[in-house]
Design a protein around this motif. Structure first.
Motif, PDB file in Angstrom:
ATOM      1  N   TYR A 278       0.833  -1.198   0.000  1.00 27.97           N
ATOM      2  CA  TYR A 278       0.000   0.000   0.000  1.00 27.97           C
ATOM      3  C   TYR A 278       0.869   1.250   0.000  1.00 27.97           C
ATOM      4  N   ARG A 279       0.448   2.236  -0.812  1.00 28.12           N
ATOM      5  CA  ARG A 279       1.170   3.502  -0.935  1.00 28.12           C
ATOM      6  C   ARG A 279       0.246   4.637  -0.522  1.00 28.12           C
ATOM      7  N   LEU A 280       0.722   5.484   0.364  1.00 27.75           N
ATOM      8  CA  LEU A 280      -0.108   6.551   0.916  1.00 27.75           C
ATOM      9  C   LEU A 280      -0.617   7.492  -0.174  1.00 27.75           C
ATOM     10  N   GLY A 281       0.206   7.769  -1.168  1.00 29.18           N
ATOM     11  CA  GLY A 281      -0.168   8.704  -2.222  1.00 29.18           C
ATOM     12  C   GLY A 281      -1.315   8.233  -3.097  1.00 29.18           C
ATOM     13  N   ASP A 282      -1.700   6.953  -2.974  1.00 23.43           N
ATOM     14  CA  ASP A 282      -2.795   6.433  -3.795  1.00 23.43           C
ATOM     15  C   ASP A 282      -4.168   6.837  -3.270  1.00 23.43           C
ATOM     16  N   TYR A 283      -4.226   7.355  -2.036  1.00 22.22           N
ATOM     17  CA  TYR A 283      -5.516   7.641  -1.404  1.00 22.22           C
ATOM     18  C   TYR A 283      -5.858   9.122  -1.474  1.00 22.22           C
ATOM     19  N   SER A 284      -7.088   9.457  -1.171  1.00 23.53           N
ATOM     20  CA  SER A 284      -7.553  10.838  -1.317  1.00 23.53           C
ATOM     21  C   SER A 284      -6.766  11.782  -0.416  1.00 23.53           C
ATOM     22  N   ASN A 285      -6.619  13.029  -0.863  1.00 25.86           N
ATOM     23  CA  ASN A 285      -5.850  14.024  -0.110  1.00 25.86           C
ATOM     24  C   ASN A 285      -6.439  14.254   1.274  1.00 25.86           C
ATOM     25  N   TRP A 286      -7.772  14.208   1.379  1.00 26.60           N
ATOM     26  CA  TRP A 286      -8.413  14.452   2.669  1.00 26.60           C
ATOM     27  C   TRP A 286      -8.018  13.383   3.677  1.00 26.60           C
ATOM     28  N   LEU A 287      -8.025  12.116   3.250  1.00 21.45           N
ATOM     29  CA  LEU A 287      -7.631  11.030   4.138  1.00 21.45           C
ATOM     30  C   LEU A 287      -6.145  11.112   4.474  1.00 21.45           C
ATOM     31  N   GLN A 288      -5.341  11.476   3.497  1.00 23.59           N
ATOM     32  CA  GLN A 288      -3.900  11.596   3.743  1.00 23.59           C
ATOM     33  C   GLN A 288      -3.611  12.649   4.814  1.00 23.59           C
ATOM     34  N   LYS A 289      -4.313  13.774   4.746  1.00 21.96           N
ATOM     35  CA  LYS A 289      -4.095  14.830   5.730  1.00 21.96           C
ATOM     36  C   LYS A 289      -4.443  14.366   7.141  1.00 21.96           C
ATOM     37  N   ARG A 290      -5.470  13.514   7.253  1.00 21.97           N
ATOM     38  CA  ARG A 290      -5.881  13.038   8.580  1.00 21.97           C
ATOM     39  C   ARG A 290      -4.769  12.206   9.231  1.00 21.97           C
ATOM     40  N   VAL A 291      -4.144  11.303   8.459  1.00 21.51           N
ATOM     41  CA  VAL A 291      -3.126  10.433   9.051  1.00 21.51           C
ATOM     42  C   VAL A 291      -1.750  11.095   9.092  1.00 21.51           C
ATOM     43  N   ASN A 292      -1.539  12.126   8.288  1.00 17.98           N
ATOM     44  CA  ASN A 292      -0.251  12.832   8.327  1.00 17.98           C
ATOM     45  C   ASN A 292      -0.174  13.826   9.477  1.00 17.98           C
ATOM     46  N   SER A 293      -1.305  14.098  10.113  1.00 10.79           N
ATOM     47  CA  SER A 293      -1.306  14.937  11.306  1.00 10.79           C
ATOM     48  C   SER A 293      -0.627  14.168  12.444  1.00 10.79           C
ATOM     49  N   THR A 294       0.419  14.766  13.024  1.00 14.92           N
ATOM     50  CA  THR A 294       1.182  14.084  14.073  1.00 14.92           C
ATOM     51  C   THR A 294       0.306  13.697  15.253  1.00 14.92           C
TER      52      THR A 294
END
Length: 268
Positions: free
Chosen positions: A113-129
């Motif tokens: 699984y690659r993080l960049g494959d998913y929607s930007n909104w979901l990525q922002k949620r998990v990239n929040s420390t």
């Protein structure tokens, strides 16, 4: 005699009131006996849901059975807002989960699984420390990787590579295939001086408390699970919305009946 719509609304709200009791009890139990912060995190939403259902069902029950028009009006307003919120959430859930999927590896039974494959909104949620620290703690509390290690402990390398792992197991409990590490055990891998540019290769650790919990692949694996769960919830919401619209329509009939009876000052 009460009209059919009033009786139906009364029966539906009795059932909803009875349902709210175990929900409220479960929230209170979690707040007092939750074994981890992840479990206790659910207590307030569950308590709020239980209280909400109890209050709304009482408003609908009293309004329909006692023909209190203003209570029925409040009940219908809340029902309308709930329908709008559920409709918007269902559309939102389909939109944010329309991207992303595991990548098939030709010689492996599991996907990566690659993080960049998913929607930007979901990525922002998990990239929040702050968000990820809580999620990471929950993953550790759930022992997803310790049970993974126990399950596949006796696998040879060939057998392990053929296993069908969940997205979280694949992303969080083992290193990325890009790293080219040598398999020793499910959560024990030997580095081989890889030249891969994948940052997960330097993030991986054989320490059972670290593993790949901070890897991009772990975040992507979690999002893949969230995507699957949200789609299931969205489908359930569609069914629930249909039921709510039917109940709302019955409630409108009961409201009309109550206003008519109050206007004439007698039962029909």
């Amino acid at each position: 005699m009460f009209r059919l719509s009033n009786n139906l609304i009364g029966i539906l709200n009795i059932l909803t009131f009875l349902l709210s009791i175990p929900i409220l009890w479960a929230g209170i139990w979690l707040s007092k006996h939750g074994a981890s912060e992840c479990e206790k995190f659910l207590d307030k939403p569950v308590i709020i849901l239980g209280v909400f259902l109890m209050v709304v069902s009482l408003a609908g029950l009293i309004g329909s059975c006692c023909k209190v028009s203003w209570l029925l009006w409040v009940y219908l307003l809340v029902m309308f807002l709930l329908i709008v919120v559920l409709f918007c959430f269902t559309i939102f859930a389909f939109v944010v989960t329309n991207k992303g999927a595991g990548r098939v590896l030709s010689d492996k039974g599991y996907k990566e699984y690659r993080l960049g494959d998913y929607s930007n909104w979901l990525q922002k949620r998990v990239n929040s420390t702050s968000n990820w620290n809580k999620i990471r703690s929950c993953l550790a509390d759930s022992k997803v990787c310790s049970s993974f290690s126990s399950k596949y402990l006796n696998d040879t390398a060939e057998k392990f590579y053929s296993e069908h792992l969940s997205s979280v197991q694949s992303g969080c409990c083992k290193p990325s295939n890009d790293c080219g590490f040598t398999y020793v055990g499910p959560t024990n891998w030997t580095g081989s001086g890889t030249t891969s540019t994948n940052p997960d290769c330097t993030t991986w650790s054989n320490d059972p408390n670290v593993l790949c919990y901070d890897c991009q692949s772990c975040k992507a694996g979690l999002l893949d699970q969230v995507k699957t769960d949200w789609k299931k919830v969205a489908i359930i919401n569609i069914v629930f919305l249909i039921v709510l619209v039917i109940v709302y329509s019955i409630g409108c009939c009961a409201f009309r009946n109550s206003r008519r009876d109050n206007a004439y000052g007698k039962y029909p």
